[in-house]
Design a protein around this motif. Structure first.
Motif, mmCIF file in Angstrom:
data_model
loop_
_atom_site.group_PDB
_atom_site.id
_atom_site.type_symbol
_atom_site.label_atom_id
_atom_site.label_comp_id
_atom_site.label_asym_id
_atom_site.label_seq_id
_atom_site.Cartn_x
_atom_site.Cartn_y
_atom_site.Cartn_z
ATOM 1 N N ALA A 337 0.821 -1.216 0.000
ATOM 2 C CA ALA A 337 0.000 0.000 0.000
ATOM 3 C C ALA A 337 0.854 1.264 0.000
ATOM 4 O O ALA A 337 0.490 2.274 -0.619
ATOM 5 N N PHE A 338 1.992 1.227 0.680
ATOM 6 C CA PHE A 338 2.835 2.420 0.762
ATOM 7 C C PHE A 338 4.051 2.325 -0.154
ATOM 8 O O PHE A 338 5.062 2.980 0.080
ATOM 9 N N THR A 339 3.939 1.486 -1.199
ATOM 10 C CA THR A 339 4.992 1.403 -2.215
ATOM 11 C C THR A 339 4.352 1.576 -3.583
ATOM 12 O O THR A 339 3.780 0.631 -4.123
ATOM 13 N N GLY A 340 4.433 2.776 -4.108
ATOM 14 C CA GLY A 340 3.827 3.034 -5.413
ATOM 15 C C GLY A 340 4.615 4.039 -6.222
ATOM 16 O O GLY A 340 4.087 5.082 -6.611
ATOM 17 N N PRO A 341 5.904 3.761 -6.498
ATOM 18 C CA PRO A 341 6.679 4.716 -7.292
ATOM 19 C C PRO A 341 6.188 4.771 -8.736
ATOM 20 O O PRO A 341 5.847 3.748 -9.312
ATOM 21 N N ARG A 342 6.153 5.943 -9.284
ATOM 22 C CA ARG A 342 5.751 6.101 -10.688
ATOM 23 C C ARG A 342 6.995 6.222 -11.569
ATOM 24 O O ARG A 342 8.065 6.591 -11.087
ATOM 25 N N GLY A 343 6.821 5.927 -12.871
ATOM 26 C CA GLY A 343 7.974 5.901 -13.760
ATOM 27 C C GLY A 343 7.769 6.680 -15.036
ATOM 28 O O GLY A 343 6.889 7.545 -15.145
ATOM 29 N N ILE A 344 8.569 6.325 -16.019
ATOM 30 C CA ILE A 344 8.640 7.092 -17.259
ATOM 31 C C ILE A 344 7.347 7.020 -18.061
ATOM 32 O O ILE A 344 6.987 7.961 -18.761
ATOM 33 N N VAL A 345 6.613 5.905 -17.980
ATOM 34 C CA VAL A 345 5.362 5.791 -18.741
ATOM 35 C C VAL A 345 4.384 6.870 -18.301
ATOM 36 O O VAL A 345 3.689 7.486 -19.117
ATOM 37 N N PHE A 373 5.691 14.860 -13.588
ATOM 38 C CA PHE A 373 7.108 14.818 -13.227
ATOM 39 C C PHE A 373 7.312 14.985 -11.727
ATOM 40 O O PHE A 373 8.147 14.305 -11.120
ATOM 41 N N VAL A 374 6.588 15.896 -11.122
ATOM 42 C CA VAL A 374 6.711 16.080 -9.669
ATOM 43 C C VAL A 374 6.340 14.801 -8.933
ATOM 44 O O VAL A 374 7.034 14.379 -7.998
ATOM 45 N N LEU A 375 5.258 14.150 -9.354
ATOM 46 C CA LEU A 375 4.836 12.906 -8.708
ATOM 47 C C LEU A 375 5.903 11.826 -8.876
ATOM 48 O O LEU A 375 6.229 11.106 -7.923
ATOM 49 N N VAL A 376 6.458 11.714 -10.080
ATOM 50 C CA VAL A 376 7.501 10.713 -10.323
ATOM 51 C C VAL A 376 8.731 11.004 -9.467
ATOM 52 O O VAL A 376 9.285 10.116 -8.817
ATOM 53 N N ALA A 377 9.187 12.271 -9.468
ATOM 54 C CA ALA A 377 10.396 12.626 -8.729
ATOM 55 C C ALA A 377 10.241 12.348 -7.238
ATOM 56 O O ALA A 377 11.127 11.763 -6.599
ATOM 57 N N VAL A 378 9.095 12.730 -6.667
ATOM 58 C CA VAL A 378 8.882 12.548 -5.230
ATOM 59 C C VAL A 378 8.779 11.068 -4.874
ATOM 60 O O VAL A 378 9.409 10.599 -3.915
ATOM 61 N N THR A 379 7.999 10.318 -5.647
ATOM 62 C CA THR A 379 7.823 8.902 -5.308
ATOM 63 C C THR A 379 9.099 8.093 -5.544
ATOM 64 O O THR A 379 9.402 7.172 -4.785
ATOM 65 N N VAL A 380 9.866 8.463 -6.587
ATOM 66 C CA VAL A 380 11.113 7.746 -6.836
ATOM 67 C C VAL A 380 12.095 7.957 -5.682
ATOM 68 O O VAL A 380 12.698 7.006 -5.167
#
Length: 609
Positions: A337-345, A373-380
């Motif tokens: 539940a607390f692991t949901g990194p977003r990526g390039i897609v 991009f902000v969501l990807v950067a923060v989650t990554v």
């Protein structure tokens, strides 16, 4: 800097930085994705050395699309239904229930927290189903999670990517109907036809290729080139029918090949993994280097609240509801539940549909790219640094000290396992013969009864918990097979085997590409076992400022040095004594003759059983 790079220089820069970032992350034990993003930002918007749109030109967008397609295809090739095991129910729920719930909750967060209108929220919410296989794979490799949560996160990421892209297509088609004269029935029919065509094309290509390979219609040297050519053709043809459906087609194609039982499957998959490492590196650096900082700066405080809402509310709520009634334990649910990194897609598709929405007159469409991009950067960054610690906090992560896998239950391996256990190093002894494991079980050691290369071992042994393997059975051919097969899993430098009985004879020597590193001072398994029968023991000695390696060797002239445990906890088996560092705090593991006396109070020894 205004000088323009040539495309060749740009490709070279991206390749060097991408691979260099991954290598540096390995050395520093940091998340590689974080360093790749940082490298892209530094050479791109910060220093102005590299601008993908300027230095590469119009081929950048199709190049990224093809790279993402190959990444998804490689991910699909890792989705073997036979290896799902007890994760099967959780995977079904995350895909069929979690994805729609994630779409709903993400759209609500976009509408009520980020302040976007419903049209942009519906399109972007569909894209946010994806959790990024380009990010998940490196994180799972580093965190060494148990099989079930690892499988759940991996399957969700790989299968969710094309589903998220298609969800965005569906929402966009609805918006298009509202803003143009296109009929709703026509748009729906186009969508259904495109999805059906993509799935059928991918399945047909995968099974057709597998059948051709199995029937010997393609020579070995043509298999990988043929695979890549067909992959590109499937992606292009499906994408021509319905934009973004190519991702679904190549994912289905990869899954079809993974479940076809090909004899050459491992070789194909490993080649794809190598290609994917390069592609992931390149894509992330291109994405960061091409970022428009002005667009990101234009976002207000609502963007920050939106990211928090996605991480702390939308994602956990969707996973919690989707996994109700499944056999997945609560700790694993919490980790997922607390692991949901977003990526390039997410970034690529969001930017595409953001432009299309803006062209239709939807003002908020221009915000999709920066928000993505902000969501990807923060989650990554967040998950890159917290996945491992969170898993260990929940009792699901690999031990800080990687374990040792010993193949072959002999007097020697049991004694070595006991010595390692006293040093608090996790150990597993595997042997196909159940009776040979009695000695190990009497000593209280963890054992696996079966062939370590079998499918049963894949579903029963958590190989991610081990960092080294030693093949020490009395069968030299089997030792070589085990070491060769486990080499890609553990790394060639971390796989050892006892010396082959006839290795000194050139007619019996095997090429360096087969087998593992020398172990046990180049002694055979038979010789090591004979020493144990004669009364030799395995002991440990701690080096100090006053008692260095030369002192230990002078006191133990006949001892067979097996390995060393450094002050920092790094275990290495020794092949060359000259390379042993005499650092205070180092513990030496050695095979000692019967008359040897303890070196100091801390030393211990494990006798033969």
């Amino acid at each position: 800097m205004t000088a323009v790079m040539t495309p060749v220089m740009a490709f070279a820069l991206v390749g060097v930085l991408g691979v260099g970032a991954q290598w540096l992350a390995w050395r520093l034990r940091m998340p590689a994705i974080v360093l790749m993003l940082a490298a892209g930002l530094v050479i791109g918007p910060v220093a102005g050395l590299f601008d993908p749109a300027r230095d590469i030109g119009p081929i950048m967008a199709p190049m990224i699309s093809v790279a993402v397609a190959i990444i998804l295809f490689e991910g699909g090739m890792s989705l073997d239904f036979h290896k799902l095991g007890d994760a099967r129910a959780g995977v079904r729920r995350l895909i069929f229930f979690g994805a729609p719930l994630g779409w709903l909750f993400s759209a609500l967060a976009l509408r009520h927290v980020a302040g976007l209108d419903w049209e942009s929220s519906a399109v972007f919410g569909g894209i946010m189903i994806v959790t990024g296989p380009t990010v998940i794979a490196p994180l799972l490799r580093q965190a060494r999670l148990p099989r079930r949560p690892s499988a759940l996160l991996q399957w969700e990421a790989i299968v969710g990517d094309p589903i998220g892209a298609l969800a965005a297509v569906l929402a966009y088609e609805v918006v298009l109907v509202r803003h143009t004269a296109t009929s709703a029935s026509g748009a729906a029919w186009e969508l259904v036809l495109g999805i059906g065509f993509a799935a059928a094309l991918g399945a047909a290509a995968g099974y057709g290729l597998a059948r051709a390979f199995r029937a010997g219609k393609v020579p070995e040297y043509m298999k990988v080139p043929g695979l890549f050519a067909l992959l590109l053709a499937v992606f292009a043809l499906s994408d021509h029918m319905l934009h973004e459906s190519g991702l679904l087609a190549v994912t289905v194609m990869g899954v079809a090949i993974a479940n076809a039982g090909l004899p050459s499957y491992d070789e194909l998959r490993r080649f794809k993994e190598h290609a994917t490492v390069l592609l992931v590196s390149g894509v992330f650096i291109l994405m960061a280097a091409g970022l428009d900082l002005d667009a990101v700066k234009a976002l207000d405080w609502r963007a920050g609240l939106f990211v928090l809402a996605v991480i702390l509310v939308a994602r956990p709520a969707a996973v919690a509801l989707a996994l109700i009634g499944t056999p997945v334990p609560g700790r694993e649910r919490l980790l997922i539940a607390f692991t949901g990194p977003r990526g390039i897609v997410l970034v690529a598709v969001a930017a595409l549909f953001g432009e299309r929405l803006a062209a239709l007159g939807v003002a908020d469409g221009r915000l999709l790219g920066p928000l993505a991009f902000v969501l990807v950067a923060v989650t990554v960054v967040l998950h890159g640094f917290t996945l491992g610690p969170l898993a260990r906090l929940l009792g699901l992560g690999g031990a800080e000290q990687p374990g040792v896998l010993l193949v072959g239950a002999t007097r020697f391996t049991v004694a070595l396992a006991e010595a390692l256990k006293k040093l608090e190093i996790p150990v597993l002894i595997a042997d196909p013969n159940h009776r040979r494991l009695r000695r190990a079980r009497r000593a209280g050691l963890t054992a696996f009864s079966g062939d370590i290369l079998s499918e049963g071992a894949e579903s029963s042994v958590e190989l991610v918990a081990f960092g080294m393997a030693v093949a020490a059975t009395d069968n030299d051919a089997y030792n070589t097979l085990v070491a060769t097969d486990l080499g890609p899993e553990f790394g060639r430098d971390n796989v050892y085997q006892t010396t082959r009985d006839k290795e000194e004879n050139a007619r019996h020597a095997l090429p360096a590409t087969l087998g593992g590193r020398a172990f046990g001072a180049a002694q055979t398994a038979e010789a090591l076992e004979a020493k144990m029968i004669e009364g030799w023991t395995i002991g440990t000695s701690r080096l100090t400022e006053e008692f260095g390696f030369d002192d230990w060797r002078a006191r133990r002239p006949q001892a067979v040095l097996l390995g060393r445990l450094g002050p920092g906890g790094a275990l290495r088996f020794v092949a060359d004594e000259a390379k042993v560092k005499s650092a205070p705090g180092t513990q030496l593991i050695a095979l000692l003759p019967p008359e040897a006396e303890p070196a100091e109070p801390e030393a211990g020894k494990t006798p033969a059983h």
